[in-house]
Design an enzyme around this catalytic site. Structure first.
Site, PDB file in Angstrom:
ATOM      1  N   LYS A 189       0.853  -1.173   0.000  1.00 56.09           N
ATOM      2  CA  LYS A 189       0.000   0.000   0.000  1.00 56.09           C
ATOM      3  C   LYS A 189       0.901   1.238   0.000  1.00 56.09           C
ATOM      4  O   LYS A 189       1.381   1.677   1.050  1.00 56.09           O
ATOM      5  CB  LYS A 189      -0.917  -0.018   1.230  1.00 56.09           C
ATOM      6  CG  LYS A 189      -2.092   0.982   1.154  1.00 56.09           C
ATOM      7  CD  LYS A 189      -1.633   2.360   1.430  1.00 56.09           C
ATOM      8  CE  LYS A 189      -2.739   3.388   1.350  1.00 56.09           C
ATOM      9  NZ  LYS A 189      -2.205   4.765   1.365  1.00 56.09           N
ATOM     10  N   GLY A 242       7.250   5.362   7.712  1.00 54.58           N
ATOM     11  CA  GLY A 242       6.583   6.659   7.765  1.00 54.58           C
ATOM     12  C   GLY A 242       6.797   7.343   9.099  1.00 54.58           C
ATOM     13  O   GLY A 242       7.811   7.146   9.763  1.00 54.58           O
ATOM     14  N   SER A 243       5.822   8.117   9.507  1.00 48.69           N
ATOM     15  CA  SER A 243       5.952   8.940  10.706  1.00 48.69           C
ATOM     16  C   SER A 243       5.709   8.125  11.971  1.00 48.69           C
ATOM     17  O   SER A 243       4.972   7.130  11.957  1.00 48.69           O
ATOM     18  CB  SER A 243       4.952  10.097  10.652  1.00 48.69           C
ATOM     19  OG  SER A 243       3.640   9.617  10.882  1.00 48.69           O
ATOM     20  N   GLY A 247       2.857   5.298  12.645  1.00 42.10           N
ATOM     21  CA  GLY A 247       3.385   3.988  12.992  1.00 42.10           C
ATOM     22  C   GLY A 247       2.783   3.450  14.272  1.00 42.10           C
ATOM     23  O   GLY A 247       2.482   2.252  14.382  1.00 42.10           O
ATOM     24  N   GLU A 264       9.686   1.355  10.453  1.00 42.53           N
ATOM     25  CA  GLU A 264      10.809   2.229  10.106  1.00 42.53           C
ATOM     26  C   GLU A 264      10.273   3.657  10.125  1.00 42.53           C
ATOM     27  O   GLU A 264       9.567   4.086   9.211  1.00 42.53           O
ATOM     28  CB  GLU A 264      11.363   1.868   8.730  1.00 42.53           C
ATOM     29  CG  GLU A 264      12.586   2.658   8.329  1.00 42.53           C
ATOM     30  CD  GLU A 264      13.021   2.346   6.902  1.00 42.53           C
ATOM     31  OE1 GLU A 264      13.268   3.300   6.148  1.00 42.53           O
ATOM     32  OE2 GLU A 264      13.098   1.150   6.556  1.00 42.53           O
ATOM     33  N   CYS A 298      14.320  10.193   6.025  1.00 43.43           N
ATOM     34  CA  CYS A 298      14.296   9.874   7.450  1.00 43.43           C
ATOM     35  C   CYS A 298      15.691   9.926   8.062  1.00 43.43           C
ATOM     36  O   CYS A 298      15.834  10.186   9.255  1.00 43.43           O
ATOM     37  CB  CYS A 298      13.660   8.510   7.671  1.00 43.43           C
ATOM     38  SG  CYS A 298      14.411   7.180   6.704  1.00 43.43           S
ATOM     39  N   GLU A 395      10.971  16.483  13.884  1.00 44.38           N
ATOM     40  CA  GLU A 395      11.389  16.189  12.516  1.00 44.38           C
ATOM     41  C   GLU A 395      10.749  17.194  11.566  1.00 44.38           C
ATOM     42  O   GLU A 395       9.525  17.331  11.509  1.00 44.38           O
ATOM     43  CB  GLU A 395      10.981  14.762  12.127  1.00 44.38           C
ATOM     44  CG  GLU A 395      11.564  14.322  10.803  1.00 44.38           C
ATOM     45  CD  GLU A 395      11.297  12.856  10.506  1.00 44.38           C
ATOM     46  OE1 GLU A 395      12.177  12.215   9.905  1.00 44.38           O
ATOM     47  OE2 GLU A 395      10.219  12.358  10.873  1.00 44.38           O
TER      48      GLU A 395
END
Length: 502
Positions: A189, A242-243, A247, A264, A298, A395
């Protein structure tokens, strides 16, 4: 239809000549969704691009059934046969590399030169794991009984992989290759903002000889497609890139079904510069560490920790270089930094620059002025930052670096570790002992000495703390995509029994 929409559709139609719109790639077919319209935008102009329909739960059901059928066929092959197919996938990707790169650039806003490099790396991923397909096996264990005890490494089955918008084709290959090398099927996805290049990788897998439905790509929203997939009984593992906030939600949803996850997540990595370093090379690399990909990485070196005795000199070098970086049209071969992928992220990046200046940081390079057209952010160096400022803790995910001074080695390590993240970091020094001391003490899953952002599929990658858990590359990824079965075989002629009656 805008120019970008025309170009994006034409690039997509190179692979699907009869396609009128983007859809999900399920069981060897491109299936148009039936849900709400998802509007894409050209990051370089801010104008509307293509739109397509959300796949929804219906497409997940089709994909899950296709994946279960294909996984049985795939696992029934010999390990060597699967490896040969993976090398064919790599050949197909290399053959189509320029077309993949163009599609990726049009869809994500990344500079075409970066996209060419990423297409080549995706091919390398399938080659690397194709080589592992018949070399990753179980063990014979010397148990203290008359049994032969051995282990088998078996696939999880169908794996759900959710990938982000910042590096769509790269993260597609990064996840798909080890998963299928170990005999799994995949529901991938991609971000609803960047689905096209992942769809092509799914199609090329089948063109190369993988069973129809082994790699299914679901085009749609997280709230519909991803949630439906996590809840589906066919899915045995969830991998998310992702974030941290998203997550955590995915891990919570997976936990309800007791599904294992690999996460991750984000980073706020410290790039540490000591006064004895090769400052010229460190300054050049520091720019690439944060400004490449418009900082949408990232592992970006977003915190620049510089020893105070060279702080002013070094920050001036980095800022002067930042002003010379070519920002512009992603399809221009000379462009080094393209736009931010989407307006929401663009506004976040600009608001963080504003917050940094308001908190007392100074703009050594960059601007607080908004882009007239598109989502462009000038390479920005914030000087005079302390690690307590929001720009040093949150971030930003844009071409913005926070330069923080330090005095001693211990202080540098303390600042580097004063974060919830732990994805990456680096140290620059000519003192060999110091380089090893710092590498050992900074909490990060990847750490570089006198370099930055060297990443290869052969090396394990993942984070500490809020940067997630599990590893997505190297041999360690193969453990993530398999489960261990212990088999006990009695070899004694007359084995003892605890009790029993005849």
């Amino acid at each position: 239809m805008s120019k970008n929409a025309e170009n994006l559709l034409a690039a997509f139609q190179h692979f699907f000549p009869n396609a009128k719109a983007i859809g999900s790639y399920v069981g060897g077919e491109l299936i148009e969704g039936a849900g709400e319209a998802i509007q894409l935008f050209d990051a370089a102009t801010g104008e509307e691009s293509l739109s397509y329909k959300d796949g929804g739960a219906a497409v997940v059901e089709q994909a899950a059934a296709a994946a279960e059928r294909a996984q049985k066929q795939w696992w029934a092959l010999t390990h060597a046969a699967r490896g040969r197919v993976m090398f064919e996938i790599a050949r197909e990707i290399r053959k189509e590399a320029e077309n993949i790169a163009r599609l990726e650039s049009l869809g994500s806003g990344k500079p075409i030169r970066d996209c060419r490099g990423e297409a080549a790396k995706v091919a390398e991923m399938f080659e690397y794991y194709g080589g592992w397909a018949d070399k990753f096996y179980g063990e014979v264990i010397p148990v203290p009984t008359s049994h032969l005890n051995y282990t088998r490494r078996e696939p999880a089955g169908t794996v759900l992989q959710i990938t982000p918008w910042n590096a769509p084709v790269f993260t597609c290959g990064w996840q798909v290759a080890p998963a299928i090398a170990m005999g799994n099927a995949v529901l991938l996805k991609p971000s609803e903002l960047t689905p096209t290049s992942s769809i092509i990788i799914g199609m090329l897998c089948e063109r190369a000889g993988a069973p129809r439905g082994l790699v299914n790509v679901l085009a749609g929203l997280g709230l519909t497609v991803a949630q439906s997939a996590i809840a589906h009984k066919a899915v045995k593992k969830v991998v998310f890139v992702g974030s941290p906030a998203t997550g955590a939600r995915i891990a919570e949803a997976a936990a309800k079904r007791v599904l294992p996850c690999v996460l991750e997540l984000g980073g706020k990595s410290a790039n540490i510069i000591f006064g004895d370093a090769d400052l010229k090379r460190a300054a050049l690399t520091a720019q690439a560490a944060i400004f490449a990909g418009a900082g949408q990485s990232c592992v970006a070196g977003s915190r620049l920790l510089v020893q105070r005795n060279v702080y002013d000199e070094f920050v001036s070098m980095v800022a002067a270089g930042a002003k010379k970086i070519k920002v512009g049209d992603p399809l221009d071969d000379k462009t080094e930094v393209g736009p931010i992928n989407n307006r929401r992220q663009y506004e976040h990046v600009m608001s963080m620059i504003d917050k940094g200046v308001a908190a007392g940081a100074t703009l050594a390079s960059g601007s607080q002025e908004r882009s007239i057209a598109g989502y462009f952010v000038s390479p920005t160096v914030l000087a005079g930052v302390t690690n307590e400022m929001e720009v040093a803790r949150e971030e930003i995910f844009g071409p913005v670096v926070a330069a923080i001074p330090f005095d001693t080695e211990d202080e540098a390590i303390a600042i580097a570790n004063d974060t919830d993240f732990g994805l990456a970091g680096a140290v620059w020094t000519t003192d060999v002992g110091r380089s090893h001391r710092v590498a050992a003490q900074v909490n990060a899953g990847t750490f570089w000495v006198n370099g930055y952002k060297t990443i290869n599929v052969a090396s394990p990658f993942g984070g500490y703390g809020l940067s997630g858990y599990g590893r997505s590359s190297g041999v360690e990824a193969l453990y993530e995509y398999t489960q261990t079965k212990s088999v006990w075989v009695e070899t004694a002629k007359e084995p003892p029994t605890a009790f029993g009656y005849l």
